[in-house]
Design an enzyme around this catalytic site. Structure first.
Site, short mmCIF file in Angstrom:
data_model
loop_
_atom_site.label_atom_id
_atom_site.label_comp_id
_atom_site.label_asym_id
_atom_site.label_seq_id
_atom_site.Cartn_x
_atom_site.Cartn_y
_atom_site.Cartn_z
N ASP A 141 -10.09 2.77 1.90
CA ASP A 141 -10.31 2.29 3.28
C ASP A 141 -10.99 3.37 4.12
OD1 ASP A 141 -9.23 -0.24 2.98
OD2 ASP A 141 -7.21 0.33 3.62
N LYS B 39 0.82 -1.22 0.00
CA LYS B 39 0.00 0.00 0.00
C LYS B 39 0.86 1.27 0.00
CE LYS B 39 -4.15 -1.99 2.07
NZ LYS B 39 -5.21 -1.84 3.08
N GLY C 123 -3.53 0.44 17.69
CA GLY C 123 -2.80 0.11 16.46
C GLY C 123 -2.24 1.35 15.82
N GLY D 14 -0.79 0.39 8.90
CA GLY D 14 -1.41 0.99 7.72
C GLY D 14 -2.91 1.22 7.90
#
Ligand code: NAP
Length: 288
Positions: A104, A68, A128, A131
């Site tokens: 996303d 990505k 987190g 990505g």
């Protein structure tokens, strides 16, 4: 688009990806003569494979792990959302020109919309800093969230998230190792808790683990877990038993793919058909 066009998935691995299943179901349902192919790609082939998309028979691609970021170097333009996230998951091919974007973000926002959760002025805790978490923070910022606290196992990796901060979007980075007492107050005030780590993921080695323990959850929170295999993760199971509103990662998967479909075809994606195709496939995999 022409008859016999192709859309592709570029990543490594791609074998178990659900994208080919629900994208092909969408093309077929709409009677669009496009074939969706999964291209297993080694790092040294990435540029060459992306260059192939310039040919008129390709309408575009989805880019998945681990490319990505790297894919950004091989397209001609990156739109505003792709720039904000700093990663692309979709390429649109038009007249030999390749534009990268990140759907996303739309996938995340639509997951909350589907659950009737208004993000405006909410306080969020995000686990987190990989990505997917970058897409989450852009989605939250653009939807009007007022404050977000990022907690990551490796605190250093979360540090650069501070750059998303602005006068009406406060970003705090918190050590995952702070005392329980400190965490407790933070969680009581949080409206939304999001897991963008791989904890809880089937066959990820940590499938029984939730990023947060039960004592920090309550029934006024909305819990969003990006992990979608299993559909009901340890975090979601715990939250559901407490009466919290839960959103699973399958919605994001479908909505990000639906946004790619719309960009490639200029047509409204058949979201229900895509959901149905994925659920059928997951049930098949579970029983085989
Ligand atoms: P990534 O870039 O590899 O990031 C992984 C994240 O998980 C990092 O923050 C990492 O922390 C954390 N982590 C991994 N193992 C951990 C452990 N044992 N304890 C605590 N934290 C741990 O991956 P990604 O692309 O962001 O994806 C993250 C998750 O989101 C995956 O499960 C993926 O399947 C899911 N996802 C879902 C969708 C969807 O459409 N629903 C889309 C994209 C991703 P460190 O920085 O400390 O390593």
């Amino acid at each position: 688009m022409n008859s016999g066009d192709i859309a592709v998935l570029i990543g490594n691995p791609v074998t178990h990806s659900l994208s080919p299943i629900f994208q092909q179901a969408a093309f077929d349902h709409m009677n669009i003569n496009v074939r969706y192919e999964a291209w297993q790609t080694h790092a040294n082939e990435l540029k060459q494979k992306i260059d192939l998309l310039r040919s008129s028979k390709y309408i575009g691609a989805n880019i998945t792990i681990p490319y990505k970021l790297d894919a950004m170097s091989f397209v001609d333009n990156i739109d505003d959302i792709g720039q904000q996230v700093g990663a692309i998951n979709t390429i649109v091919s038009r007249d030999g020109n390749l534009t990268g974007t990140n759907t996303d973000v739309e996938g995340i926002q639509n997951s909350f919309k589907m659950a009737n959760v208004d993000l405006k002025n909410k306080s969020v805790i995000l686990f987190g800093a990989g990505g997917a978490a970058r897409a989450v923070i852009v989605a939250m910022k653009n939807a009007g969230v007022k404050a977000i606290t990022v907690i990551n196992r490796t605190e250093d990796k979360a540090k650069h998230f501070e750059s998303f901060s602005s006068s009406n979007f406060k970003v705090s980075i918190l050590s995952a190792h702070l005392s329980i007492k400190f965490h407790s107050a933070l969680f009581t005030d949080a409206d939304i808790i999001i897991n963008a780590t791989s904890l809880g993921m089937y066959k990820g080695g940590n499938e029984l683990i939730s990023p947060v323990s039960r004592e920090f959850l309550n029934n006024s929170q909305v819990i969003f877990d990006l992990v979608y295999t299993p559909e009901e993760t340890p975090l979601l199971k715990m939250a559901e038993s407490l009466g919290a509103q839960c959103i699973g990662g399958l919605a994001m998967l479908i909505f990000q793919g639906a946004a790619s479909f719309r960009l490639w075809t200029d047509k409204n994606p058949p979201v229900e058909v895509m959901f149905h195709a994925v659920k059928k496939e997951l049930s098949h995999r579970l029983h085989n």
